[in-house]
Design a protein around this motif. Structure first.
Motif, mmCIF file in Angstrom:
data_model
loop_
_atom_site.group_PDB
_atom_site.id
_atom_site.type_symbol
_atom_site.label_atom_id
_atom_site.label_comp_id
_atom_site.label_asym_id
_atom_site.label_seq_id
_atom_site.Cartn_x
_atom_site.Cartn_y
_atom_site.Cartn_z
ATOM 1 N N ILE A 1 38.349 52.381 12.459
ATOM 2 C CA ILE A 1 38.383 50.839 13.187
ATOM 3 C C ILE A 1 37.895 51.117 14.611
ATOM 4 N N PRO A 2 36.658 50.968 14.973
ATOM 5 C CA PRO A 2 36.396 51.021 16.411
ATOM 6 C C PRO A 2 36.733 49.831 16.860
ATOM 7 N N MET A 3 37.445 50.108 18.404
ATOM 8 C CA MET A 3 38.201 49.072 19.061
ATOM 9 C C MET A 3 37.597 49.093 20.477
ATOM 10 N N GLU A 4 37.656 47.996 21.190
ATOM 11 C CA GLU A 4 37.324 47.988 22.522
ATOM 12 C C GLU A 4 38.509 47.727 23.540
ATOM 13 N N ARG A 5 38.624 48.240 24.614
ATOM 14 C CA ARG A 5 39.725 47.981 25.549
ATOM 15 C C ARG A 5 39.061 47.027 26.293
ATOM 16 N N LEU A 6 39.841 45.698 26.431
ATOM 17 C CA LEU A 6 39.585 44.815 27.413
ATOM 18 C C LEU A 6 39.997 44.797 28.913
ATOM 19 N N ASP A 7 38.879 44.281 29.596
ATOM 20 C CA ASP A 7 39.144 44.245 31.070
ATOM 21 C C ASP A 7 38.291 43.298 31.557
ATOM 22 N N PRO A 8 38.817 42.049 32.024
ATOM 23 C CA PRO A 8 39.957 42.027 32.300
ATOM 24 C C PRO A 8 40.914 41.649 30.640
ATOM 25 N N GLN A 9 42.016 41.974 30.731
ATOM 26 C CA GLN A 9 42.809 41.969 29.602
ATOM 27 C C GLN A 9 42.875 40.365 29.008
ATOM 28 N N TYR A 10 43.134 39.448 30.162
ATOM 29 C CA TYR A 10 43.406 38.120 29.884
ATOM 30 C C TYR A 10 43.096 37.434 31.193
ATOM 31 N N ARG A 11 42.672 36.058 31.319
ATOM 32 C CA ARG A 11 42.854 35.047 32.335
ATOM 33 C C ARG A 11 43.901 34.247 32.141
ATOM 34 N N LEU A 12 44.722 34.268 33.175
ATOM 35 C CA LEU A 12 45.892 33.213 33.160
ATOM 36 C C LEU A 12 45.526 32.056 34.013
ATOM 37 N N THR A 13 45.616 31.058 33.912
ATOM 38 C CA THR A 13 45.493 29.700 34.517
ATOM 39 C C THR A 13 46.617 28.902 34.493
ATOM 40 N N PHE A 14 47.029 28.437 35.843
ATOM 41 C CA PHE A 14 48.341 27.675 36.082
ATOM 42 C C PHE A 14 48.056 26.265 36.126
ATOM 43 N N GLY A 15 48.780 25.336 35.541
ATOM 44 C CA GLY A 15 48.607 24.104 35.602
ATOM 45 C C GLY A 15 48.918 23.495 37.078
ATOM 46 N N GLY A 16 49.861 24.211 37.583
ATOM 47 C CA GLY A 16 50.005 23.974 38.908
ATOM 48 C C GLY A 16 49.235 24.457 40.106
ATOM 49 N N GLY A 17 48.230 25.054 39.591
ATOM 50 C CA GLY A 17 47.113 25.774 40.510
ATOM 51 C C GLY A 17 47.247 27.265 40.275
ATOM 52 N N GLY A 18 45.984 27.959 40.499
ATOM 53 C CA GLY A 18 45.955 29.319 40.560
ATOM 54 C C GLY A 18 45.472 29.838 39.513
ATOM 55 N N GLN A 19 44.879 31.012 39.516
ATOM 56 C CA GLN A 19 44.275 31.770 38.258
ATOM 57 C C GLN A 19 44.256 33.220 38.605
ATOM 58 N N LEU A 20 44.588 34.104 37.600
ATOM 59 C CA LEU A 20 44.587 35.453 37.772
ATOM 60 C C LEU A 20 43.975 36.107 36.751
ATOM 61 N N ASP A 21 42.884 36.908 36.807
ATOM 62 C CA ASP A 21 42.334 37.727 36.031
ATOM 63 C C ASP A 21 43.166 39.242 35.875
ATOM 64 N N CYS A 22 43.896 39.060 35.000
ATOM 65 C CA CYS A 22 44.703 40.351 34.783
ATOM 66 C C CYS A 22 43.971 41.680 34.519
ATOM 67 N N THR A 23 43.957 42.712 35.153
ATOM 68 C CA THR A 23 43.325 44.074 34.564
ATOM 69 C C THR A 23 44.288 45.233 34.925
ATOM 70 N N PRO A 24 43.938 46.252 34.018
ATOM 71 C CA PRO A 24 44.789 47.490 34.507
ATOM 72 C C PRO A 24 44.489 48.041 35.719
ATOM 73 N N ASP A 25 43.425 47.582 36.493
ATOM 74 C CA ASP A 25 43.023 47.915 37.559
ATOM 75 C C ASP A 25 44.231 47.523 38.714
ATOM 76 N N LEU A 26 45.007 48.443 39.104
ATOM 77 C CA LEU A 26 46.344 47.886 40.080
ATOM 78 C C LEU A 26 45.731 47.480 41.412
ATOM 79 N N ASP A 27 44.886 47.959 42.090
ATOM 80 C CA ASP A 27 44.413 47.705 43.253
ATOM 81 C C ASP A 27 43.539 46.288 43.246
ATOM 82 N N ALA A 28 43.015 45.972 42.309
ATOM 83 C CA ALA A 28 42.649 44.602 41.981
ATOM 84 C C ALA A 28 43.465 43.701 41.568
ATOM 85 N N MET A 29 44.541 43.951 41.113
ATOM 86 C CA MET A 29 45.758 43.187 40.671
ATOM 87 C C MET A 29 46.496 42.985 42.000
ATOM 88 N N ASP A 30 46.592 43.909 42.930
ATOM 89 C CA ASP A 30 47.249 43.627 44.192
ATOM 90 C C ASP A 30 46.291 42.559 44.772
#
Ligand SMILES: Cc1cc2nc3c(=O)[nH]c(=O)nc-3n(C[C@H](O)[C@H](O)[C@H](O)COP(=O)(O)OP(=O)(O)OC[C@H]3O[C@@H](n4cnc5c(N)ncnc54)[C@H](O)[C@@H]3O)c2cc1C
Length: 507
Positions: free
Chosen positions: A80-109
């Protein structure tokens, strides 16, 4: 000596994984599945050239399944070939703000700094703490809980200091992040278990840790492809996989199971493994008089997970700018969760999840088209909600809300559509109360308090899947298959050494 006969009920991921291992060990295994397709909640929905995952879309921690494959002489990544996703997912907040969650910790910071400069560096601290937590928790996840005495095993006693069993996941995250949106970004994963992070035990912080540490994967063809390959592997291990054959009853001699009945015939059994939804299977298959701890009356009093409202949309074109996984958090998240779990009412402003899988895997749709999978967490079946009248209204609301993540024109682009409501989960998929993630994962319903892998009420009956220990979610469901297969093989006098050997070697 004739091989012992084992009947596995249900070709979901739990039943399939158990069948593969039991067949490999030399048992004569028959796998009975009521539907015409394998995979259960992890099956494929195919419509006019579009292919959707019915349920799971996040493939986390492949290690457990890789070890199971290895234990029977197969290599998961080759099958079963698999692909690791980057970004893992995008989080959007109804109250404002967005995060593209990635295992790259510098980019997260860098993204965290835009939310709350004081929280920079906290993700690394969080991951370090959870690395230790997983180390302590793994032996607990990997062992059976046959009695309360097992709580006193050294592994658990040593782990308690790190697991903070009485703290909620939400309050655990507030110890790391001052911005509530960041606390949600690392705790919303409780929803994978169908629970509110504000009510879920803090030990489940390991869920977000697993994503960042080991990756979020997309199996090519979808998670349902994993089920299909497992069915092939099971057949090659000698398992007789029978589709479209529902188990209608069990025969007992005293408390010991002796045979399984279907409309097509009767199968004698030395042992059975129930992979069907636990509570639904108890009600349908095991006479109430044979159950005390899990009688119908007691089942009714248990806590069950939330359910999901699903839209599967075949779309003209593709939303190129939308990542593979997208999670939108309602502006008033706590209220949304309260409406799901406490008030059992439909939210006007629900959180939702959208998978745009064709950005990674174009094989899932005809050329020039794509699939969208929309999941809205909602209450399990309850008198407050009548899905026969709410279905269309809620479908419209869900489509309207998709504008919040840039899909304002989606209605005009829909070519095919399928809907699953909690009532459909209950009636078509035989899931108790439509609670898609089984019995809730609160401390009163975990470990020895969950239905046990060697089922405590009957002889010769074993459980696998999200309704038994360790719980719901693919990695732990696969783990349940190892625990159950070991117990059963040893009870039958067959060796389970191959399972331990692969687990010890790791992957
Ligand atoms: C919408 C949704 C999204 C999810 N997302 C994720 C995710 O992203 N990642 C993740 O890890 N987990 C996810 N899960 C949770 C979990 O991994 C899946 O639900 C998983 O398929 C459960 O596996 P199971 O083996 O316990 O049961 P099931 O998959 O339900 O399999 C049980 C099988 O038993 C069969 N059966 C029932 N009764 C009988 C009978 N009488 N005779 C014969 N056969 C019978 C059923 O037809 C079914 O095939 C999700 C679940 C849902 C519903």
């Amino acid at each position: 000596m004739a091989a012992p006969k084992v009947i596995v009920i249900g070709a979901g991921p739990g039943g399939l994984a158990a069948a593969m291992q039991l067949g490999h060990a030399g048992a004569e295994v028959t796998l009975l599945e009521r539907r015409e397709v394998v995979g259960g909640r992890t099956s494929a929905i195919e419509v006019d050239g579009f292919r959707f995952d019915c349920g799971p879309t996040f493939f986390l921690y492949p290690r457990v399944l890789a070890e199971i494959f290895r234990s029977i002489g197969r290599v998961l990544e080759e099958e079963i070939p698999m692909e690791r996703l980057d970004p893992q997912y995008r989080l959007t907040f109804g109250g404002g703000g967005q995060l593209d969650c990635t295992p790259d910790l510098d980019a997260m910071d860098a993204q965290i700094a835009r939310f709350a400069p004081a929280d920079v560096g906290q993700l690394r601290r969080y991951l370090e703490d959870n690395r230790e937590k997983l180390k302590r928790f793994r032996p607990i996840l990997e062992s059976p809980f046959g009695s309360p005495l097992d709580l006193f095993r050294m592994s658990l006693l040593g782990a308690v200091r790190h697991l903070h069993p009485l703290r909620s996941l939400g309050s655990e995250l507030q110890r790391y992040f001052s911005d509530p949106r960041l606390a949600i970004a690392f705790s919303f994963q409780a929803k994978y278990l169908g629970m509110s992070p504000f009510r879920c035990p803090s030990l489940f912080s390991i869920l977000s840790f697993l994503e960042y540490e080991f990756g979020v994967f997309h199996p090519i063809g979808g998670c349902s492809r994993v089920s299909e390959v497992m069915a092939d592997v099971a057949r090659e291990s000698g398992v007789d996989v029978r589709l479209g054959e529902a188990v209608t009853g069990l025969r007992f001699e005293g408390r010991r199971v002796s045979a399984v009945e279907t409309e097509q015939g009767t199968y004698e059994a030395d042992a059975i493994v129930i992979g069907a939804d636990f509570a639904a299977a108890m009600e349908r298959l095991v006479p109430d008089a044979l159950r005390r701890r899990w009688s119908n009356a007691r089942l009714r009093k248990k806590k069950f997970s939330c359910s999901t409202f699903m839209l599967y949309l075949g779309i003209r074109g593709i939303y190129d700018a939308l990542p593979h996984h997208n999670i939108h958090i309602a502006e008033d998240y706590e209220r949304n969760l309260r409406e799901i779990e406490v008030e059992h009412r439909l939210s006007d402003d629900p959180s939702f999840y959208v998978q745009n899988a064709c950005v990674t895997d174009p094989s899932l749709a005809p050329a020039g088209k794509s699939t969208l999978y929309v999941l809205v967490p909602v209450s399990h079946m309850h008198d407050h909600i009548d899905w026969s009248s709410e279905r269309d209204r809620f479908r419209d609301l869900a489509l309207e809300r998709l504008a919040a993540i840039g899909l304002g024109d989606v209605r005009e682009r829909i070519e095919v559509e399928r809907v699953i409501t909690p009532a459909d989960w209950q009636d078509d998929h035989h899931i108790y109360r439509g609670a898609t993630f089984n019995l809730a994962h609160n401390l009163g319903q975990m470990l020895h308090r969950r239905p046990r892998n060697r089922f405590e009420e009957l002889d010769g009956v074993y459980l696998v899947g999200g309704g038994t220990h360790p719980g719901s979610g693919l990695p732990v469901i696969f783990e349940s298959s190892r625990i159950t297969s070991r117990l059963l093989l040893n009870d039958l006098g067959l060796s389970s050494e191959f399972i331990d050997r692969a687990a010890l070697a790791g992957c």
